[in-house]
Write an enzyme that holds these catalytic residues in place. Structure first.
Site, PDB file in Angstrom:
ATOM      1  CB  SER A 125      -0.891   0.011   1.247  1.00  0.00           C
ATOM      2  OG  SER A 125      -1.489   1.278   1.441  1.00  0.00           O
ATOM      3  CE1 TYR A 147      -4.069  -1.754   4.412  1.00  0.00           C
ATOM      4  CE2 TYR A 147      -2.929   0.334   4.146  1.00  0.00           C
ATOM      5  CZ  TYR A 147      -3.582  -0.752   3.597  1.00  0.00           C
ATOM      6  OH  TYR A 147      -3.747  -0.824   2.240  1.00  0.00           O
TER       7      TYR A 147
END
Length: 235
Positions: A125, A147
């Protein structure tokens, strides 16, 4: 035509890849869903699931050329504000997600070493490379701390495995998407889009051409790269 093992096949990105990438044979893997000839039940944190997968592939005389891992496992407490994230929950999410990516690379690099080569495409990401801008998130929405730790770890683990298995004709690359539109609040979408160069948030199909490229022979000298698909959000 390559034979591709798609881990996380029932997720948003996985389903889009399986539907839109043409010219290859996909064998989906997911911890949910009904097992079939094209879908294997696989929990990427369970070694026994991989042993069973390899036995099944061998019995069906299927030789896997590439693995795409876009799985996104998480517990029920995932996504809480930082102040409410317990150490146990943080550790569990890192183990589920980053630990799962470790396990996939460990088993599949061993598989590819035995057969003489293969390729792995991991999904990370933008937030594996860039700190979040919390000013764009409205109340009740955040960028989870787990994350950030997980996605930065996916990139480094990919490089580790690639160099460890140097000389075995194994390729490992990473795709780092920007935000994918999924009915987020307009206030967030507008602020996010303002940080991009042209179009802003991605639609489901924005990653397809990058996946197709990494599966193609034309990318055989592309190795150890983290390819951002984010309309310049990281700039």
């Amino acid at each position: 035509m390559a034979k591709v093992l798609l881990i996380g096949a029932l997720g948003k990105i996985g389903a889009c890849i399986q539907e839109r990438v043409v010219g290859h044979t996909f064998y989906g893997c997911d911890s949910a869903g009904q097992k079939s000839d094209e879908l294997f039940c696989l929990d990427m944190n369970r070694d026994e699931d991989f042993f069973q997968l390899f036995r099944t592939l061998e019995s069906r005389k299927i030789k896997i050329d590439h693995v795409i891992n876009c799985a996104y496992p998480r517990n029920e407490r995932y996504g809480a504000p930082l102040e409410d994230v317990s150490l146990d929950s943080f550790n569990e999410n890192v183990a589920l997600h980053l630990g799962g990516y470790f396990n996939v690379m460990k088993h599949m690099c061993g598989y590819f070493k035995k057969q003489g080569g293969g390729g792995i495409i991991n999904f990370s990401s933008i937030y594996g490379q860039k700190a979040p801008d919390f000013s764009i998130y409205p109340d009740g929405m955040t960028m989870p701390v787990e994350y950030a730790a997980i996605k930065s770890g996916v990139d480094q683990l990919s490089k580790y495995f690639l160099t460890y298995f140097k000389g075995n004709n194994i390729r490992i690359n990473v795709i780092s998407p920007g935000g994918v539109f999924d009915m987020q609040p307009p206030s967030f979408v507008n602020k996010y889009n303002a940080l991009c160069i042209n179009d802003g948030m991605l639609d489901d199909g924005a990653l397809i051409t990058t996946v197709e490229y990494l599966l193609s022979e034309g990318s055989r000298f592309v190795n150890g790269q983290n390819i951002g698909v984010d309309d310049g959000f990281k700039l």
